[in-house]
Design an enzyme around this catalytic site. Structure first.
Site, PDB file in Angstrom:
ATOM      1  N   GLY A  14       0.788  -1.231   0.000  1.00 32.73           N
ATOM      2  CA  GLY A  14       0.000   0.000   0.000  1.00 32.73           C
ATOM      3  C   GLY A  14       0.818   1.278   0.000  1.00 32.73           C
ATOM      4  O   GLY A  14       0.325   2.319   0.454  1.00 32.73           O
ATOM      5  N   ASN A  16       1.584   3.005  -2.625  1.00 30.22           N
ATOM      6  CA  ASN A  16       0.899   3.936  -3.538  1.00 30.22           C
ATOM      7  C   ASN A  16      -0.338   4.535  -2.879  1.00 30.22           C
ATOM      8  O   ASN A  16      -0.637   5.716  -3.074  1.00 30.22           O
ATOM      9  CB  ASN A  16       0.540   3.246  -4.863  1.00 30.22           C
ATOM     10  CG  ASN A  16       1.715   3.235  -5.824  1.00 30.22           C
ATOM     11  OD1 ASN A  16       2.102   4.274  -6.357  1.00 30.22           O
ATOM     12  ND2 ASN A  16       2.303   2.062  -6.040  1.00 30.22           N
ATOM     13  N   MET A  92      -3.731  -7.099  -7.089  1.00 29.15           N
ATOM     14  CA  MET A  92      -3.138  -8.184  -7.857  1.00 29.15           C
ATOM     15  C   MET A  92      -4.146  -9.160  -8.449  1.00 29.15           C
ATOM     16  O   MET A  92      -3.770 -10.254  -8.881  1.00 29.15           O
ATOM     17  CB  MET A  92      -2.105  -8.917  -6.989  1.00 29.15           C
ATOM     18  CG  MET A  92      -0.909  -8.032  -6.661  1.00 29.15           C
ATOM     19  SD  MET A  92      -0.258  -7.162  -8.136  1.00 29.15           S
ATOM     20  CE  MET A  92       1.375  -6.729  -7.564  1.00 29.15           C
ATOM     21  N   ARG A  93      -5.418  -8.766  -8.505  1.00 31.74           N
ATOM     22  CA  ARG A  93      -6.421  -9.598  -9.198  1.00 31.74           C
ATOM     23  C   ARG A  93      -6.861  -8.886 -10.466  1.00 31.74           C
ATOM     24  O   ARG A  93      -6.948  -7.658 -10.485  1.00 31.74           O
ATOM     25  CB  ARG A  93      -7.665  -9.762  -8.324  1.00 31.74           C
ATOM     26  CG  ARG A  93      -7.510 -10.683  -7.157  1.00 31.74           C
ATOM     27  CD  ARG A  93      -8.761 -10.603  -6.302  1.00 31.74           C
ATOM     28  NE  ARG A  93      -9.935 -11.101  -7.008  1.00 31.74           N
ATOM     29  CZ  ARG A  93     -10.318 -12.370  -7.023  1.00 31.74           C
ATOM     30  NH1 ARG A  93      -9.619 -13.256  -6.364  1.00 31.74           N
ATOM     31  NH2 ARG A  93     -11.398 -12.757  -7.665  1.00 31.74           N
ATOM     32  N   LEU A  94      -7.157  -9.677 -11.480  1.00 29.41           N
ATOM     33  CA  LEU A  94      -7.672  -9.092 -12.714  1.00 29.41           C
ATOM     34  C   LEU A  94      -9.141  -8.735 -12.482  1.00 29.41           C
ATOM     35  O   LEU A  94      -9.919  -9.556 -12.009  1.00 29.41           O
ATOM     36  CB  LEU A  94      -7.545 -10.113 -13.852  1.00 29.41           C
ATOM     37  CG  LEU A  94      -7.756  -9.597 -15.270  1.00 29.41           C
ATOM     38  CD1 LEU A  94      -6.728  -8.528 -15.627  1.00 29.41           C
ATOM     39  CD2 LEU A  94      -7.692 -10.756 -16.267  1.00 29.41           C
ATOM     40  N   ASN A 109      -5.203   2.196 -13.227  1.00 31.54           N
ATOM     41  CA  ASN A 109      -4.222   1.251 -12.680  1.00 31.54           C
ATOM     42  C   ASN A 109      -2.840   1.852 -12.837  1.00 31.54           C
ATOM     43  O   ASN A 109      -2.600   2.651 -13.753  1.00 31.54           O
ATOM     44  CB  ASN A 109      -4.305  -0.077 -13.437  1.00 31.54           C
ATOM     45  CG  ASN A 109      -3.326  -1.114 -12.889  1.00 31.54           C
ATOM     46  OD1 ASN A 109      -3.187  -1.265 -11.668  1.00 31.54           O
ATOM     47  ND2 ASN A 109      -2.632  -1.815 -13.765  1.00 31.54           N
ATOM     48  N   HIS A 111       1.175   0.517 -13.251  1.00 33.34           N
ATOM     49  CA  HIS A 111       1.943  -0.693 -13.541  1.00 33.34           C
ATOM     50  C   HIS A 111       3.424  -0.330 -13.614  1.00 33.34           C
ATOM     51  O   HIS A 111       3.786   0.677 -14.232  1.00 33.34           O
ATOM     52  CB  HIS A 111       1.475  -1.313 -14.865  1.00 33.34           C
ATOM     53  CG  HIS A 111       2.179  -2.589 -15.177  1.00 33.34           C
ATOM     54  ND1 HIS A 111       1.848  -3.778 -14.541  1.00 33.34           N
ATOM     55  CD2 HIS A 111       3.204  -2.866 -16.001  1.00 33.34           C
ATOM     56  CE1 HIS A 111       2.663  -4.729 -14.990  1.00 33.34           C
ATOM     57  NE2 HIS A 111       3.485  -4.199 -15.874  1.00 33.34           N
TER      58      HIS A 111
HETATM   59  C1  GAR Z   1       3.674  -1.285  -7.331  1.00 33.15           C
HETATM   60  O1  GAR Z   1       4.981  -1.323  -7.842  1.00 33.15           O
HETATM   61  C2  GAR Z   1       2.658  -1.382  -8.448  1.00 33.15           C
HETATM   62  O2  GAR Z   1       3.037  -0.694  -9.607  1.00 33.15           O
HETATM   63  C3  GAR Z   1       2.648  -2.863  -8.701  1.00 33.15           C
HETATM   64  O3  GAR Z   1       2.692  -3.437  -7.424  1.00 33.15           O
HETATM   65  C4  GAR Z   1       3.368  -2.562  -6.528  1.00 33.15           C
HETATM   66  C5  GAR Z   1       2.469  -2.289  -5.355  1.00 33.15           C
HETATM   67  O4  GAR Z   1       3.162  -1.575  -4.360  1.00 33.15           O
HETATM   68  N1  GAR Z   1       1.487  -3.255  -9.418  1.00 33.15           N
HETATM   69  C6  GAR Z   1       1.485  -4.241 -10.305  1.00 33.15           C
HETATM   70  O5  GAR Z   1       2.461  -4.914 -10.560  1.00 33.15           O
HETATM   71  C7  GAR Z   1       0.153  -4.487 -10.976  1.00 33.15           C
HETATM   72  N2  GAR Z   1       0.301  -5.362 -12.101  1.00 33.15           N
HETATM   73  P1  GAR Z   1       2.370  -0.865  -3.188  1.00 33.15           P
HETATM   74  O6  GAR Z   1       1.421  -1.919  -2.592  1.00 33.15           O
HETATM   75  O7  GAR Z   1       3.420  -0.475  -2.205  1.00 33.15           O
HETATM   76  O8  GAR Z   1       1.621   0.312  -3.750  1.00 33.15           O
END
Ligand code: GAR
Length: 204
Positions: A14, A16, A92-94, A109, A111
């Site tokens: 979390g 982000n 992490m779910r589609l 989203n 990425h």
């Molecule tokens: C982030 O790097 C995000 O871009 C990635 O997971 C991490 C989550 O970090 N998302 C993906 O790979 C989606 N396909 P966070 O939980 O600290 O925000």
């Protein structure tokens, strides 16, 4: 009009989500987080929501086995909390097509690669394995595909010769924390227009 109401969906750490919370507190993002939703009961994201007194819900996928049931439960929550924009932040779910259709062009989203390169899991390790000199991150609208929707913003991060997946991921993450609030603010200002695959950003 009231503030833009966000649902933030997160499966893990979390950071982000935290960047969005901090941007709102700093007055850089004109929005409020209506609810944080996680598919993992022990997600640190839920802990962060609790700490900041933001409504939060754990939606357990194991309780929704029928096709599309989990998505319908998500949409019901978004409606319950009168959400204007859904923000996937390490979710992490589609998302299924029912949810995407119900909130078309209202789901974002982030990425950790320069899409369309390296969609899916472990994007930073994929970039290293491929040997690219530059990677980065992408904020995009969510469509029915995996990391395929119209691109809003991207930031470039150089790959260093001695990078490991973790060091590259950490430098990309710094850019994510800057880029995501910025993209949400553009949406809040009504400046994003989707034209086919392209997103036009209107002048202020
Ligand atoms: C982030 O790097 C995000 O871009 C990635 O997971 C991490 C989550 O970090 N998302 C993906 O790979 C989606 N396909 P966070 O939980 O600290 O925000």
């Amino acid at each position: 009009m009231g503030k833009l109401r966000l649902a933030v969906l997160a499966s893990g750490r979390g950071s982000n989500l935290q960047a969005i919370i901090d941007a709102i507190a700093a007055g850089e993002l004109d929005a409020e987080i209506a609810v944080v939703i996680s598919d993992k009961g022990d997600a640190q994201a839920l802990e962060r929501a609790r700490k900041h007194q933001i409504p939060h819900r754990f939606l357990d996928p194991r309780e929704y086995s029928a096709a599309g049931a989990y998505d319908r439960a998500l949409v019901a929550l978004w409606q319950e909390y009168q959400v204007d924009l859904v923000v996937l932040a390490g979710y992490m779910r589609l998302l299924g097509s029912e949810a995407v259709r119900a909130y078309r062009n209202r789901i974002l989203n982030i990425h950790p690669s320069l899409l369309p390169a390296f969609p899916g899991l472990n994007a930073q390790a994929q970039a290293l394995a491929y040997g690219v000199r530059y990677s980065g991150c992408t904020v995009h609208f969510v469509d029915e595909g995996m990391d395929t929707g119209p691109i809003i913003l991207q930031a470039v991060v150089p790959v260093k010769d001695d990078d490991a997946a973790e060091t590259l991921a950490a430098r990309i993450l710094e850019e994510e924390h800057r880029l995501y609030p910025q993209a949400i603010q553009l949406f809040a200002e009504g400046r994003l227009e989707v034209v086919g695959r392209r997103v036009r950003i209107r002048e202020k």
